[in-house]
Design a protein around this motif. Structure first.
Motif, PDB file in Angstrom:
ATOM      1  N   PHE A 104       0.849  -1.197   0.000  1.00  0.00           N
ATOM      2  CA  PHE A 104       0.000   0.000   0.000  1.00  0.00           C
ATOM      3  C   PHE A 104       0.881   1.241   0.000  1.00  0.00           C
ATOM      4  O   PHE A 104       2.029   1.191   0.416  1.00  0.00           O
ATOM      5  CB  PHE A 104      -0.883   0.003   1.251  1.00  0.00           C
ATOM      6  CG  PHE A 104      -1.749  -1.218   1.368  1.00  0.00           C
ATOM      7  CD1 PHE A 104      -2.396  -1.732   0.257  1.00  0.00           C
ATOM      8  CD2 PHE A 104      -1.905  -1.861   2.588  1.00  0.00           C
ATOM      9  CE1 PHE A 104      -3.186  -2.861   0.364  1.00  0.00           C
ATOM     10  CE2 PHE A 104      -2.700  -2.994   2.695  1.00  0.00           C
ATOM     11  CZ  PHE A 104      -3.342  -3.497   1.577  1.00  0.00           C
ATOM     12  N   LYS A 106       1.973   3.364   1.793  1.00  0.00           N
ATOM     13  CA  LYS A 106       2.194   3.693   3.198  1.00  0.00           C
ATOM     14  C   LYS A 106       3.605   3.269   3.570  1.00  0.00           C
ATOM     15  O   LYS A 106       4.309   2.683   2.762  1.00  0.00           O
ATOM     16  CB  LYS A 106       1.224   2.906   4.081  1.00  0.00           C
ATOM     17  CG  LYS A 106      -0.240   3.253   3.892  1.00  0.00           C
ATOM     18  CD  LYS A 106      -1.102   2.276   4.661  1.00  0.00           C
ATOM     19  CE  LYS A 106      -2.568   2.574   4.464  1.00  0.00           C
ATOM     20  NZ  LYS A 106      -2.977   3.863   5.012  1.00  0.00           N
ATOM     21  N   TYR A 114      -1.426  -2.934   8.773  1.00  0.00           N
ATOM     22  CA  TYR A 114      -2.724  -2.638   8.138  1.00  0.00           C
ATOM     23  C   TYR A 114      -3.845  -3.580   8.569  1.00  0.00           C
ATOM     24  O   TYR A 114      -4.917  -3.151   8.985  1.00  0.00           O
ATOM     25  CB  TYR A 114      -2.568  -2.677   6.612  1.00  0.00           C
ATOM     26  CG  TYR A 114      -3.813  -2.255   5.876  1.00  0.00           C
ATOM     27  CD1 TYR A 114      -4.105  -0.910   5.694  1.00  0.00           C
ATOM     28  CD2 TYR A 114      -4.705  -3.201   5.369  1.00  0.00           C
ATOM     29  CE1 TYR A 114      -5.246  -0.517   5.037  1.00  0.00           C
ATOM     30  CE2 TYR A 114      -5.855  -2.810   4.714  1.00  0.00           C
ATOM     31  CZ  TYR A 114      -6.117  -1.467   4.543  1.00  0.00           C
ATOM     32  OH  TYR A 114      -7.259  -1.082   3.893  1.00  0.00           O
ATOM     33  N   GLY A 115      -3.555  -4.883   8.473  1.00  0.00           N
ATOM     34  CA  GLY A 115      -4.588  -5.867   8.796  1.00  0.00           C
ATOM     35  C   GLY A 115      -5.064  -5.743  10.235  1.00  0.00           C
ATOM     36  O   GLY A 115      -6.237  -5.976  10.540  1.00  0.00           O
ATOM     37  N   ARG A 117      -4.943  -2.893  12.090  1.00  0.00           N
ATOM     38  CA  ARG A 117      -5.700  -1.642  12.215  1.00  0.00           C
ATOM     39  C   ARG A 117      -7.114  -1.815  11.672  1.00  0.00           C
ATOM     40  O   ARG A 117      -8.073  -1.300  12.249  1.00  0.00           O
ATOM     41  CB  ARG A 117      -4.998  -0.523  11.454  1.00  0.00           C
ATOM     42  CG  ARG A 117      -3.717  -0.049  12.123  1.00  0.00           C
ATOM     43  CD  ARG A 117      -3.455   1.408  11.774  1.00  0.00           C
ATOM     44  NE  ARG A 117      -2.110   1.847  12.105  1.00  0.00           N
ATOM     45  CZ  ARG A 117      -1.773   2.352  13.296  1.00  0.00           C
ATOM     46  NH1 ARG A 117      -2.685   2.467  14.241  1.00  0.00           N
ATOM     47  NH2 ARG A 117      -0.543   2.740  13.529  1.00  0.00           N
ATOM     48  N   VAL A 118      -7.223  -2.541  10.568  1.00  0.00           N
ATOM     49  CA  VAL A 118      -8.545  -2.789   9.994  1.00  0.00           C
ATOM     50  C   VAL A 118      -9.427  -3.535  10.995  1.00  0.00           C
ATOM     51  O   VAL A 118     -10.638  -3.365  11.024  1.00  0.00           O
ATOM     52  CB  VAL A 118      -8.381  -3.588   8.675  1.00  0.00           C
ATOM     53  CG1 VAL A 118      -9.668  -4.243   8.255  1.00  0.00           C
ATOM     54  CG2 VAL A 118      -7.871  -2.677   7.573  1.00  0.00           C
ATOM     55  N   ARG A 119      -8.789  -4.348  11.814  1.00  0.00           N
ATOM     56  CA  ARG A 119      -9.537  -5.075  12.838  1.00  0.00           C
ATOM     57  C   ARG A 119      -9.754  -4.248  14.097  1.00  0.00           C
ATOM     58  O   ARG A 119     -10.228  -4.760  15.107  1.00  0.00           O
ATOM     59  CB  ARG A 119      -8.784  -6.350  13.207  1.00  0.00           C
ATOM     60  CG  ARG A 119      -8.888  -7.424  12.159  1.00  0.00           C
ATOM     61  CD  ARG A 119      -7.753  -8.404  12.263  1.00  0.00           C
ATOM     62  NE  ARG A 119      -7.850  -9.425  11.232  1.00  0.00           N
ATOM     63  CZ  ARG A 119      -7.614  -9.227   9.955  1.00  0.00           C
ATOM     64  NH1 ARG A 119      -7.256  -8.029   9.536  1.00  0.00           N
ATOM     65  NH2 ARG A 119      -7.732 -10.206   9.088  1.00  0.00           N
ATOM     66  N   ARG A 167       2.716  -8.772   5.799  1.00  0.00           N
ATOM     67  CA  ARG A 167       1.397  -8.165   5.975  1.00  0.00           C
ATOM     68  C   ARG A 167       0.334  -9.259   6.145  1.00  0.00           C
ATOM     69  O   ARG A 167      -0.547  -9.157   6.994  1.00  0.00           O
ATOM     70  CB  ARG A 167       1.101  -7.327   4.723  1.00  0.00           C
ATOM     71  CG  ARG A 167      -0.169  -6.577   4.743  1.00  0.00           C
ATOM     72  CD  ARG A 167      -0.226  -5.666   3.541  1.00  0.00           C
ATOM     73  NE  ARG A 167      -0.578  -6.391   2.322  1.00  0.00           N
ATOM     74  CZ  ARG A 167      -0.518  -5.859   1.100  1.00  0.00           C
ATOM     75  NH1 ARG A 167      -0.107  -4.627   0.932  1.00  0.00           N
ATOM     76  NH2 ARG A 167      -0.869  -6.564   0.052  1.00  0.00           N
ATOM     77  N   ILE A 171      -1.731 -11.130  10.637  1.00  0.00           N
ATOM     78  CA  ILE A 171      -3.080 -11.377  11.135  1.00  0.00           C
ATOM     79  C   ILE A 171      -3.276 -12.826  11.565  1.00  0.00           C
ATOM     80  O   ILE A 171      -4.400 -13.262  11.788  1.00  0.00           O
ATOM     81  CB  ILE A 171      -4.127 -11.009  10.070  1.00  0.00           C
ATOM     82  CG1 ILE A 171      -3.899 -11.829   8.790  1.00  0.00           C
ATOM     83  CG2 ILE A 171      -4.066  -9.523   9.756  1.00  0.00           C
ATOM     84  CD1 ILE A 171      -5.006 -11.676   7.781  1.00  0.00           C
TER      85      ILE A 171
END
Lengths: 258, 303
Positions: A104, A106, A114-115, A117-119, A167, A171
């Motif tokens: 991404f 970023k 990312y994964g 934060r999405v959670r 990444r 998770i």
């Protein structure tokens, strides 16, 4: 191949898939074992990637696609293709690495985080720990630890792909899907990804699509040969590559077509 | 035999034709650059007589702009303030609306919806600005006066709001193009991590398209700074030095219209002020364009 106890992690049962009217997968049944690598081989357009992308319901992103049959995830014994299953929940448990490295826009750190934060996980101490763990497991920590805030695009292609693996690792997935993960990489980067896969399979089940037969032979425990949307043959990798049951498989493996 | 055979010989005609084409293309490019420089040159040249009478310092610091009165003041600040306030009001409308529309069209709308909304949206940009001006004056202002009874008939708020509506399609279509240029495999990466459409849009697509979105905002600012008819009609053309959007004011562009329509003798100081105002306007848009260029360079994403 030692026949240690193999635990079934997921299985496709009579799975068909349609792009609009076109039937891209024809009644495929295939098991996926825990802590094993299953490779999908076959000529271009045979449906390998289509099959792989059923597992995390990527086809849901585009209109007019539909599934028939089941992909059952264990130990829940739930069909992940069912309308009652939330595809987002599926993707949170089955992660994926793509053909082309797709970090991404970023920083390296934020890519891995990312994964999480999405959670909704935003606590710095947890993120720091998970990011380090994932980067370490993706064999990228030593190269990246001093430049975590750099943009991910500044990494080389091979590093970017390992970042994408980190990444996906962050998770704690139950299954990891690899869609030709080394086709955009040079031989050295490819070797490091393959080595990595060998270490990672002790943690979860891996399904990999590959164009490269040597790669399938090197990294996988089981191999499935697909042709024109059909599963021609599935067996232990050793058996497929030394003594396949079907003539088509032998022809493909020996390079007589494909 | 070392000489090339006839079929390989140099064909002068081909190269002459190529030269002529190249010259023609260069001329077309040169024309636009030359026009820009000519405009700047004339603005500077025609402003000089004014700056012989009024010092640059007075021009920039005097808080009154009354070049046509007997007690003449030449402070550009009231006009700059008017321009800034109407622009700020317009952007307060156009940036959020334009961005939200762009996100919707690029990430949420189906192909069919997108293809039917876009032409309608672009129609907004095709409405003549004088129509917007009267729309602001005789529809929006009375509406605002119901909420704020003491609002004057001419005010910057209503002009700015309507100007914002006018700019929305510029912001949304350029932003949307930038978002759509974010490759699908980056989005797929985000979805594969278990994110929702909205998370993908705000956390991956918008940052990925940031340079293009910044360019869209700058385009919007430039449009707003230079917009003339709406403010000329609805904001009142009174050079007030104020930052209060509820008051009437003149902007640089509306002053130019006002004066250019009058019958000022050529060569008078009043006449020269138009050029100084025009030069100021041009410098303002230049600054915004440079910022925009810098932003889009700095945040350019390479896939």
């Amino acid at each position: 191949m030692t026949e240690k106890e193999t635990i079934l992690k997921a299985e496709a049962r009579d799975l068909s898939f349609y792009y609009g009217q076109a039937k891209a997968l024809k009644n495929i049944s295939l098991p996926l074992y825990d802590k094993k690598v299953t490779a999908l081989i076959g000529p271009s357009g045979c449906g390998k990637s289509t099959f792989l992308r059923c597992f995390n319901r990527m086809h849901d992103l585009y209109p007019n696609n539909h599934y028939e049959g089941e992909i059952v995830l264990h130990p829940d014994n739930v069909n992940v293709l069912s309308d009652k299953v939330d595809p987002i929940e599926v993707r949170m448990r089955i992660s994926m690495v793509f053909q082309k490295p797709n970090p991404f826009p970023k920083s390296i750190y934020e890519n891995v985080a990312y994964g999480l934060r999405v959670r909704g996980i935003n606590k710095k101490s947890i993120l720091d720990e998970k990011v380090e763990e994932a980067l370490t497991n993706a064999a990228l920590w030593n190269e990246a630890k001093d430049r975590l805030q750099d943009l991910a695009f500044n990494l080389s292609g091979g590093q970017q792909q390992r970042l994408c693996i980190a990444r996906a690792l962050a998770i704690d997935p139950e299954i990891m899907l690899f869609d030709e993960p080394t086709s955009a990489l040079d031989p050295i980067a490819t070797a490091s990804i393959e080595e990595l896969m060998d270490e990672l399979k002790s943690r979860f089940s891996i399904l990999i699509v590959t164009h490269n037969m040597q790669q399938a032979a090197r990294v996988s425990d089981y191999t499935a040969f697909l042709y024109l949307g059909e599963l021609i043959e599935y067996n232990e990798t050793k058996k497929i590559f030394t003594n396949p049951d079907r003539k088509e498989t032998e022809d493909y493996i020996t390079g007589r077509f494909g | 035999m070392n000489t090339p055979s006839n079929r390989l010989a140099y064909k002068p005609l081909r190269h002459i034709k190529e030269r002529i084409i190249e010259a023609g293309l260069f001329l077309a490019a040169f024309m636009s650059v030359a026009t820009t420089f000519a405009i700047v040159a004339i603005l500077v040249y025609e402003s000089i007589p004014l700056f012989k009478v009024v010092s640059l310092w007075t021009f920039l610091t005097d808080t009154q702009w009354t070049p046509l009165f007997d007690d003449a003041h030449y402070g550009i600040m009231p006009l700059v303030a008017g321009t800034m306030v109407t622009t700020a009001v317009a952007l307060a409308v156009a940036i959020p609306m334009g961005t939200i529309i762009a996100i919707y069209l690029s990430e949420f709308a189906s192909h069919k919806v997108r293809e039917s909304i876009k032409p309608v949206l672009e129609l907004l940009g095709a409405v003549p600005t004088v129509v917007y001006g009267y729309f602001a004056l005789i529809f929006v202002t009375p509406l605002l006066q119901k909420l704020m009874p003491e609002l004057s008939g001419f005010n910057m708020l209503s002009a700015g709001l309507v100007m914002g509506i006018m700019i929305v399609p510029y912001v949304s279509s350029v932003s949307e193009d930038a978002m759509r240029a974010v490759p699908m495999h980056i989005r797929e990466g985000s979805y594969a991590m278990g994110s929702t459409r909205f998370q993908t849009a705000t956390r991956v697509v918008v940052p990925g398209a940031f340079s293009g979105i910044a360019a869209a905002y700058i385009l919007g600012i430039s449009r707003a700074v230079g917009e003339t008819m709406i403010v000329a009609v609805a904001a009142g053309m009174q050079p007030n030095f104020t930052l209060n959007p509820l008051e009437p004011a003149a902007t640089i562009s509306s002053y130019i219209v006002q004066v250019a329509l009058g019958d000022l003798p050529h060569g008078s100081i009043g006449y020269q002020t138009i050029f100084a105002a025009g030069l100021t306007l041009m410098l303002m848009t230049l600054v915004f364009n440079v910022i925009g260029y810098w932003l889009s360079r700095k945040f350019r994403e390479v896939y």
